[in-house]
Scaffold this motif. Structure first.
Motif, mmCIF file in Angstrom:
data_model
loop_
_atom_site.group_PDB
_atom_site.id
_atom_site.type_symbol
_atom_site.label_atom_id
_atom_site.label_comp_id
_atom_site.label_asym_id
_atom_site.label_seq_id
_atom_site.Cartn_x
_atom_site.Cartn_y
_atom_site.Cartn_z
ATOM 1 N N VAL A 1 0.820 -1.206 0.000
ATOM 2 C CA VAL A 1 0.000 0.000 0.000
ATOM 3 C C VAL A 1 0.857 1.260 0.000
ATOM 4 O O VAL A 1 0.551 2.239 -0.696
ATOM 5 C CB VAL A 1 -0.949 -0.003 1.213
ATOM 6 N N LEU A 2 1.929 1.274 0.783
ATOM 7 C CA LEU A 2 2.734 2.474 0.944
ATOM 8 C C LEU A 2 3.792 2.640 -0.137
ATOM 9 O O LEU A 2 4.456 3.679 -0.196
ATOM 10 C CB LEU A 2 3.425 2.456 2.311
ATOM 11 N N GLY A 3 3.937 1.632 -0.999
ATOM 12 C CA GLY A 3 4.973 1.683 -2.019
ATOM 13 C C GLY A 3 5.011 2.966 -2.828
ATOM 14 O O GLY A 3 6.055 3.635 -2.918
ATOM 15 N N PRO A 4 3.888 3.381 -3.450
ATOM 16 C CA PRO A 4 3.915 4.609 -4.266
ATOM 17 C C PRO A 4 4.319 5.853 -3.481
ATOM 18 O O PRO A 4 5.081 6.688 -3.974
ATOM 19 C CB PRO A 4 2.473 4.711 -4.776
ATOM 20 N N LEU A 5 3.807 5.991 -2.247
ATOM 21 C CA LEU A 5 4.163 7.153 -1.443
ATOM 22 C C LEU A 5 5.647 7.149 -1.096
ATOM 23 O O LEU A 5 6.332 8.173 -1.200
ATOM 24 C CB LEU A 5 3.337 7.175 -0.154
ATOM 25 N N LEU A 6 6.167 5.991 -0.710
ATOM 26 C CA LEU A 6 7.572 5.920 -0.324
ATOM 27 C C LEU A 6 8.487 6.160 -1.513
ATOM 28 O O LEU A 6 9.579 6.726 -1.372
ATOM 29 C CB LEU A 6 7.864 4.569 0.326
ATOM 30 N N GLU A 7 8.064 5.729 -2.701
ATOM 31 C CA GLU A 7 8.865 6.004 -3.888
ATOM 32 C C GLU A 7 8.975 7.504 -4.127
ATOM 33 O O GLU A 7 10.048 8.034 -4.435
ATOM 34 C CB GLU A 7 8.240 5.324 -5.115
ATOM 35 N N LYS A 8 7.840 8.201 -3.987
ATOM 36 C CA LYS A 8 7.842 9.650 -4.190
ATOM 37 C C LYS A 8 8.736 10.342 -3.160
ATOM 38 O O LYS A 8 9.524 11.238 -3.494
ATOM 39 C CB LYS A 8 6.406 10.184 -4.098
ATOM 40 N N MET A 9 8.609 9.919 -1.904
ATOM 41 C CA MET A 9 9.414 10.530 -0.849
ATOM 42 C C MET A 9 10.892 10.200 -1.043
ATOM 43 O O MET A 9 11.770 11.013 -0.751
ATOM 44 C CB MET A 9 8.923 10.067 0.518
ATOM 45 N N GLN A 10 11.154 9.005 -1.560
ATOM 46 C CA GLN A 10 12.547 8.610 -1.755
ATOM 47 C C GLN A 10 13.204 9.431 -2.870
ATOM 48 O O GLN A 10 14.367 9.823 -2.779
ATOM 49 C CB GLN A 10 12.613 7.115 -2.096
ATOM 50 N N GLU A 11 12.441 9.710 -3.918
ATOM 51 C CA GLU A 11 12.966 10.550 -4.987
ATOM 52 C C GLU A 11 13.283 11.943 -4.459
ATOM 53 O O GLU A 11 14.301 12.541 -4.810
ATOM 54 C CB GLU A 11 11.949 10.634 -6.118
ATOM 55 N N ARG A 12 12.418 12.462 -3.616
ATOM 56 C CA ARG A 12 12.621 13.785 -3.037
ATOM 57 C C ARG A 12 13.855 13.787 -2.127
ATOM 58 O O ARG A 12 14.629 14.731 -2.109
ATOM 59 C CB ARG A 12 11.370 14.200 -2.265
ATOM 60 N N GLU B 1 -8.763 0.524 -2.059
ATOM 61 C CA GLU B 1 -7.359 0.755 -2.383
ATOM 62 C C GLU B 1 -7.190 2.078 -3.128
ATOM 63 O O GLU B 1 -6.239 2.830 -2.878
ATOM 64 C CB GLU B 1 -6.798 -0.387 -3.225
ATOM 65 N N GLY B 2 -8.128 2.383 -4.031
ATOM 66 C CA GLY B 2 -8.058 3.652 -4.752
ATOM 67 C C GLY B 2 -8.175 4.843 -3.828
ATOM 68 O O GLY B 2 -7.450 5.838 -3.988
ATOM 69 N N GLU B 3 -9.070 4.750 -2.845
ATOM 70 C CA GLU B 3 -9.217 5.842 -1.883
ATOM 71 C C GLU B 3 -7.942 6.010 -1.052
ATOM 72 O O GLU B 3 -7.501 7.138 -0.790
ATOM 73 C CB GLU B 3 -10.411 5.564 -0.959
ATOM 74 N N ILE B 4 -7.360 4.895 -0.649
ATOM 75 C CA ILE B 4 -6.129 4.966 0.143
ATOM 76 C C ILE B 4 -4.998 5.585 -0.671
ATOM 77 O O ILE B 4 -4.255 6.448 -0.181
ATOM 78 C CB ILE B 4 -5.729 3.567 0.647
ATOM 79 N N LEU C 1 -2.913 8.947 0.099
ATOM 80 C CA LEU C 1 -1.457 9.016 0.190
ATOM 81 C C LEU C 1 -0.884 9.954 -0.869
ATOM 82 O O LEU C 1 0.123 10.629 -0.630
ATOM 83 C CB LEU C 1 -0.864 7.615 0.024
ATOM 84 N N GLY C 2 -1.531 10.010 -2.031
ATOM 85 C CA GLY C 2 -1.060 10.879 -3.098
ATOM 86 C C GLY C 2 -1.148 12.345 -2.760
ATOM 87 O O GLY C 2 -0.455 13.175 -3.350
ATOM 88 N N GLU C 3 -2.004 12.682 -1.790
ATOM 89 C CA GLU C 3 -2.147 14.063 -1.361
ATOM 90 C C GLU C 3 -1.077 14.464 -0.354
ATOM 91 O O GLU C 3 -1.023 15.618 0.071
ATOM 92 C CB GLU C 3 -3.532 14.283 -0.734
ATOM 93 N N THR C 4 -0.234 13.511 0.028
ATOM 94 C CA THR C 4 0.824 13.806 0.996
ATOM 95 C C THR C 4 1.959 14.531 0.298
ATOM 96 O O THR C 4 2.614 13.977 -0.584
ATOM 97 C CB THR C 4 1.344 12.500 1.632
ATOM 98 N N GLU C 5 2.168 15.771 0.670
ATOM 99 C CA GLU C 5 3.186 16.589 0.013
ATOM 100 C C GLU C 5 4.310 17.008 0.954
ATOM 101 O O GLU C 5 5.095 17.881 0.630
ATOM 102 C CB GLU C 5 2.537 17.843 -0.585
ATOM 103 N N ILE C 6 4.364 16.405 2.113
ATOM 104 C CA ILE C 6 5.412 16.798 3.058
ATOM 105 C C ILE C 6 6.693 16.030 2.767
ATOM 106 O O ILE C 6 6.667 14.921 2.238
ATOM 107 C CB ILE C 6 4.968 16.558 4.512
ATOM 108 N N ASP C 7 7.799 16.623 3.094
ATOM 109 C CA ASP C 7 9.080 15.976 2.876
ATOM 110 C C ASP C 7 9.356 14.988 4.000
ATOM 111 O O ASP C 7 8.734 15.046 5.065
ATOM 112 C CB ASP C 7 10.196 17.021 2.799
ATOM 113 N N PRO C 8 10.281 14.068 3.789
ATOM 114 C CA PRO C 8 10.564 13.044 4.807
ATOM 115 C C PRO C 8 10.915 13.611 6.170
ATOM 116 O O PRO C 8 10.507 13.085 7.200
ATOM 117 C CB PRO C 8 11.733 12.267 4.193
ATOM 118 N N GLU D 1 -11.241 15.041 3.507
ATOM 119 C CA GLU D 1 -12.406 14.607 2.743
ATOM 120 C C GLU D 1 -12.310 13.124 2.408
ATOM 121 O O GLU D 1 -13.292 12.382 2.540
ATOM 122 C CB GLU D 1 -12.524 15.429 1.461
ATOM 123 N N ILE D 2 -11.151 12.712 1.955
ATOM 124 C CA ILE D 2 -10.959 11.294 1.625
ATOM 125 C C ILE D 2 -11.113 10.437 2.866
ATOM 126 O O ILE D 2 -11.756 9.379 2.836
ATOM 127 C CB ILE D 2 -9.574 11.075 0.988
#
Length: 385
Positions: free
Chosen positions: A94-105, A209-212, A216-223, A268-269
């Motif tokens: 579940v957290l894979g996409p979010l962690l990938e984004k944070m890892q790139e950052r 899963e789509g809602e989750i 997570l996609g709305e998370t814009e904070i840095d690590p 909202e989500i």
């Protein structure tokens, strides 16, 4: 998952190792008794399938009537380490996409790889500590997100698996001093309802899963900010700030981990997710109580004692952790969701209630969970006109 400098945002293996090392030992059970408990739970899960499908009038696509074979979603009787491994696999998926984004950052920050290697281990330890707490409390779970493996089989259609945590079931039945056979069947009725929900409503898993993922996609904070907020949550717990009350309601102070990372869009989500989880948990409780009197002789005693246990933690530490993890909100989901289901069934019958499973548009909103008549008016007025 991608890796920067050979390090992941979360050291998943360390999370499993930490949780397994810290989790409390289960109750003392001899080998023969343990085998008997496992066999009985499997039998009860199979028996519960027929009871639940008959009561709810829900069947998986392609099944022909009550008693027909359900889908191939497996029932796994596990110990506490088994539950930990399954949930780490689910979190990782579940957290894979979010962690990938944070890892790139993080990779764009000077020294990010070195910090990541340390941070991944710290996060792995923290996750392991939280899972060690939960692993001794969960009786059962429909785990839907972890990919199927030899150690963790899932259905061929991509669904999950039903987990029954044997040592926890034995621990609670002894603690409550209730009839073991009745309690095990009672637990299986609740958990089998979740399996039936996902088996009979094929779109439900993808919707959640789509809602989750949107959340997570709305998370814009840095690590660094995320770690700071997690640290704030931990300090709130350690500092003994006001926690949830005995009735599970929120106290004046303290926020759960989820609260600390919310944006307005996430709220909202989360409201939609809260509504659907209240529906699923409340429906399971309603079915459990509806079927119980016919098949569980001591259901009234079990229900009363279990409700008392649910409402009260095992002391200050337990209550504080429940608040930190947002588990007090889950207790309200059981209560509010069951009230919603009961009110709707009384108004329009079971078939009328089952319109809730038609599509995501017929799921109740958070406001409708609190006011079931509004859901009846919206869904039945539209579909009956």
């Amino acid at each position: 998952m991608t890796s920067i400098g050979g390090a992941e945002m979360v050291d998943w293996k360390l999370a499993v190792a930490t949780a397994t090392r810290l989790v409390r030992p289960g109750p003392e059970v001899g080998r023969d008794e343990a085998r008997a408990v496992v066999a009985e739970l499997r039998r009860h899960a199979k028996t519960s399938e027929e009871h639940v499908r008959s009561f709810t009038r829900m069947t998986p696509p392609g099944a022909e009537g009550v008693g027909a074979a359900a889908d191939d979603t497996p029932v796994l009787v596990v110990d506490r380490p088994g539950w930990i491994r399954a949930n780490v696999a689910g979190f990782r998926a579940v957290l894979g996409p979010l962690l990938e984004k944070m890892q790139e950052r993080r990779g764009a920050v000077p020294g990010g790889a070195v910090l990541g290697a340390v941070g991944g281990k710290v996060t792995g330890v923290e996750l392991g500590m939280l899972l060690s707490f939960l692993a001794s409390r969960v009786l059962g779970q429909y785990e839907t997100f972890a990919p199927a493996t030899r150690e963790l089989p899932g259905s061929a259609s991509g669904g999950g698996r039903l987990l029954l945590v044997a040592p926890n079931i034995v621990h609670v039945e002894r603690e409550l001093e209730v009839a073991p056979h009745d309690f095990r069947l009672w637990v299986c009725l609740h958990e089998e309802t979740h399996r039936t929900q996902f088996a009979a409503v094929p779109w439900l898993r993808d919707h959640i899963e789509g809602e989750i993922q949107t959340f997570l996609g709305e998370t814009e904070i840095d690590p660094a900010t995320l770690l700071e907020r997690l640290r704030e949550a931990a300090q709130s717990f350690a500092g003994g700030r006001p926690e949830a009350g005995a009735d599970g309601e929120e106290g004046r102070g303290g926020r759960s981990i989820v609260d600390l990372v919310q944006t307005p869009a996430q709220r909202e989500i989360l409201g939609r997710l809260t509504a659907v989880m209240s529906l699923l948990e409340g429906h399971a409780d309603y079915v459990m109580d509806g079927v119980g009197p016919q098949v569980v002789p001591t259901v009234a005693e079990i229900r009363e004692k279990f409700q008392q246990r649910r409402a009260s933690g095992a002391g200050r530490l337990d209550v504080a952790l429940r608040k930190l993890l947002g588990l007090d909100a889950k207790l309200r989901q059981y209560r509010d969701g069951e009230r919603f289901v009961r009110a709707v069934v009384e108004e329009v019958g079971m078939d009328g209630f089952n319109r809730v499973w038609t599509s995501p548009n017929t799921l109740p909103t958070k406001a409708e969970i609190a006011k079931p008549a509004d859901w009846v008016a919206r869904v039945h007025r539209r579909t009956d006109s």
